[in-house]
Motif scaffolding. Structure first.
Motif, short mmCIF file in Angstrom:
data_model
loop_
_atom_site.label_atom_id
_atom_site.label_comp_id
_atom_site.label_asym_id
_atom_site.label_seq_id
_atom_site.Cartn_x
_atom_site.Cartn_y
_atom_site.Cartn_z
N PHE A 122 37.21 -28.66 -41.35
CA PHE A 122 36.34 -27.59 -40.86
C PHE A 122 34.93 -27.83 -41.37
CE2 PHE A 122 40.50 -25.84 -40.44
CZ PHE A 122 40.43 -25.07 -39.29
N THR A 131 32.02 -26.26 -41.99
CA THR A 131 31.39 -24.95 -42.11
C THR A 131 29.99 -25.10 -42.67
OG1 THR A 131 32.09 -24.57 -44.38
CG2 THR A 131 33.64 -23.97 -42.65
N GLU A 132 29.24 -24.01 -42.63
CA GLU A 132 27.86 -24.06 -43.12
C GLU A 132 27.80 -24.33 -44.61
OE1 GLU A 132 25.84 -20.56 -41.76
OE2 GLU A 132 26.00 -21.25 -39.69
N SER A 133 28.84 -23.89 -45.32
CA SER A 133 28.81 -24.10 -46.78
C SER A 133 29.52 -25.40 -47.18
CB SER A 133 29.40 -22.90 -47.49
OG SER A 133 30.29 -22.21 -46.67
N PRO A 178 34.38 -24.23 -36.10
CA PRO A 178 33.86 -25.51 -36.58
C PRO A 178 34.92 -26.52 -36.99
CG PRO A 178 33.74 -23.90 -38.32
CD PRO A 178 34.29 -23.18 -37.13
#
Ligand SMILES: Nc1ncnc2c1ncn2[C@@H]1O[C@H](COP(=O)(O)OP(=O)(O)OP(=O)(O)O)[C@@H](O)[C@H]1O
Ligand SMILES: [Mg+2]
Lengths: 327, 345
Positions: free
Chosen positions: B15, B17-19, B62
């Motif tokens: 995934f 992800t933004e982080s 994502p």
């Protein structure tokens, strides 16, 4: 279902009375009344004779009676279909409202249909293409649309049209067409004026519908039942339009309750800025002049449309959602 | 090893992800034989569901399947062929025809797995109609039969009910009926009883077992409950942080578990018939953040048998013990996995 609708319609009556009453009270709140405003204006203009007629005028308009009696009289007449006269113009209220209704409905209906159709289409596209360039672009557009007041957009269009054509497209008709019978040139002239307010208000309206649609649909698409539908082999188109989209309509239908009233109540500033012959402007003027019966009637009309809108949206929700239907 | 229904090889689903990148499934391999039940067990967040979803390509952005093969043996025009499901696009017609038809799935949350706006009958019929050219009427007849099969009384009336009028157990039965509509070769069951009370859980598990026999389908049974594994599974894979740490048959799992993580899991369940004083023993330490999977054996920070300088260096290789039993642990072999693992994706 019929019984439900009848019951809801009956509930309208006390609500309407309440709305009219509150409206009346608000109209009375500022010091003075229409007559004292009128007399003062006349006196300022050097017309001192009017001062002597103050009491007579007040009696003529029925303003000398106690508040509750005035209210009761007006309400009873209202039910009889007599909306009273406008104090400012001495014209029947029904005639004034009737003359504004056409323009109001024309602008409002165009605004409503376009902003919902475009907003929903773009919202669905945006949600089903999340993170794509188009999605980012549309989201930016919707933020701009929400951020800019519609009257500012209208002004910008007005200036733009003036610079391009040298015409000042305020109002909804050129002077030479006003009051003329219908003809093709008249229609073209009308459309030439119509696009400015419609486009301006549609930009903001559409931005709102699109944002809500996108948000709701994304929320629905993330839910378990959507994964379950895909897992049983349902084509993506069906997953979106038959299932997720319907579920996502919920909050939009809820907002429909306000939309009906928006038709006579929305885009006031744009109407003023563009000098549109709509009821919005009439209402604003009537309120400022304490033109009691005219303002009261329009307010009651708005209240009625809010109630009707709520009923329509409740019925639509019940039709859409079995959880509401069965409770 | 021959004649496997499904072979997952080195599956990786991440995934983005933004982080940061979550390597939810990172090099998972296992096989499922026709008609058998493979249990997948592990703590919350170890990637069980993501593994199941990946098989049918139900991963949403994502998330993305970044590598591996999922080989599925299917019969087409009377001939057997092996296809790699990951070769099909997630929106392709090929994978759509497999979904719900050859491989079906049921979910952890029966309360939210049905569309609230449609009747049970509509949704069951839909499952049939997307795969078979029959009339709506005969689809509804078939739906009634299926509801009978999952032992729901008054199937006819149930067809006109909406999901919110059903209990969780009933909804899960409807989901099972729906899954059976295509007579799948494989049923992926993602914690189908976790959200249900104990009595209902027992009934659903019994039902699934008898239906499995009747339909002759294989099952991938995902759970975090070793008791359920004992009842349902023949073979078991134990997952930890996106990897398989141990693979064995269910007897060996309980009699002779090898991996320290498997042992810790087994110790953390209360023994039936034993009186328990004090709190339940759970595995020490916290599951590390999925963004920050420890280097080497991912279990080493919590492991009772941690060997510094070995376990925190490289990922241990999958080591075969006797029969089909394999384990990834340096206690059993010094071999490390190649440099395929442990480097950032
Ligand atoms: N949509 C997502 N976005 C980001 N990370 C995700 C997403 N879905 C799953 N993950 C991550 O993938 C990892 C594995 O999740 P998964 O749902 O497979 O766990 P699980 O073993 O099924 O746990 P549970 O027993 O709680 O169901 C978790 O660390 C989770 O944070
Ligand atoms: Mg899960």
């Amino acid at each position: 279902m019929t019984r439900y609708i009848v019951r809801r319609l009956l509930q309208f009556i006390p609500s309407m009375i309440l709305i009219a009453f509150v409206g009346f009270v608000i109209m009375e709140l500022p010091p003075g009344d229409y007559v004292s405003n009128y007399i003062r204006a006349q006196a300022l203009a050097g017309n001192q004779d009017m001062v002597a007629q103050e009491a007579a005028l007040r009696q003529q308009f029925g303003l000398d009676q106690p508040f509750l009696i005035r209210f009761a009289n007006w309400t009873i007449n209202l039910i009889r279909g007599d909306f009273g006269i406008s104090l400012a113009t001495r014209m029947p209220v029904s005639e004034i409202i009737g003359s504004k209704l056409g323009a109001t409905v024309a602008v409002s209906l165009c605004v409503f249909i376009l902003s919902w159709a475009i907003g929903i289409a773009l919202g669905v596209y945006s949600a089903t293409h999340q993170y794509s360039k188009t999605d980012n672009f549309l989201t930016t557009i919707s933020f701009i649309g929400l951020g800019l007041p519609d009257f500012l957009i209208a002004l910008a269009f007005l200036v733009l049209a003036w610079q391009l054509t040298g015409q000042v497209l305020t109002g909804l008709q050129s002077p030479e067409f006003i009051g003329k019978p219908f003809s093709i040139p008249l229609l073209l002239d009308f459309l030439k004026h119509l696009w400015i307010p419609v486009t301006a208000v549609v930009v903001t309206g559409m931005a709102w519908v699109m944002r809500v649609m996108r948000g709701n649909l994304l929320n629905e698409l993330g839910k378990n039942y959507v994964t379950a539908l895909r897992a049983k082999g349902v084509p993506e188109r069906t997953v979106i339009w038959k299932h997720a989209f319907r579920n996502a309509l919920h909050p939009l239908i809820g907002a429909l309750s306000q939309t009906l009233a928006f038709l006579v109540n929305g885009f006031v500033i744009t109407s003023v800025v563009l000098d549109l012959p709509t009821i919005q402007v009439t209402y604003l003027d009537a309120t400022q002049a304490q033109d009691l019966f005219l303002a009261g009637t329009i307010l009651t009309l708005i209240g009625f449309l809010v109630l009707l809108g709520t009923l329509v949206s409740d019925l639509l929700l019940a039709w859409l959602d079995p959880r509401i239907r069965f409770s | 090893m021959t004649n496997m229904l499904l072979q997952i090889k080195d599956l990786r689903t991440h995934f983005f992800t933004e982080s940061g990148v979550v390597r939810a499934v990172d090099g998972v391999s296992f096989d499922i034989a026709p008609g058998k039940t493979l249990g997948v067990v592990g703590e919350s967040g170890c990637g069980k569901s993501v593994t199941g979803y990946s098989i049918l390509q139900l991963i949403n952005p994502p998330g993305r399947i970044v590598g591996g093969q999922i080989l599925f043996e299917r019969e087409k025009n009377g001939r057997k062929e092996v296809v790699d499901l990951l070769k099909y696009g997630a929106r392709s017609e090929d994978i759509r025809q497999i979904r719900g038809n050859e491989i079906a799935m049921i979910f952890q949350e029966p309360m939210t797995s049905l569309d609230p706006l449609f009747t049970v009958g509509d949704q069951l019929a839909e499952a049939i109609l997307v795969h078979q050219k029959v009339s709506k009427r005969s689809a509804l007849d078939r739906a009634t039969e299926l509801l009978d099969k999952v032992r729901l009384p008054q199937a006819r009336e149930l067809l006109n009910k909406y999901p919110h009028q059903l209990s969780g157990g009933m909804r899960q039965r409807v989901m099972i009926a729906m899954a059976l509509s295509g007579q799948p070769k494989l049923l992926i069951a993602d914690e189908p009883t976790t959200a249900l009370d104990v009595t209902t859980e027992g009934q659903i598990l019994d039902l699934m077992q008898s239906l499995q026999e009747e339909f002759g389908m294989a099952m991938l049974f995902i759970t975090h409950d070793l008791g359920v594994i004992a009842e349902m599974a023949e073979e078991v894979v134990v997952m930890y942080l996106g990897r398989v740490v141990e693979k064995t048959d269910v007897r060996t799992l309980f009699d002779a578990p090898k991996h320290p993580y498997t042992r810790a899991l087994l110790e953390s369940i209360p023994k039936v018939g034993h009186k328990h004083d004090g709190p339940l023993q759970t595995i020490e330490g916290m599951v590390p953040s999925p963004f920050n999977i420890p280097q080497g054996c991912p279990f080493h920070p919590r492991c009772a048998r941690f060997m510094p300088g070995i376990c925190d260096e490289a990922v241990p290789a999958e080591t075969p013990l006797e029969r089909s039993h394999t384990v990834r642990c340096y206690l059993y072999s010094e071999q490390a996995e190649g440099d395929r693992y442990g480097n950032p994706a």
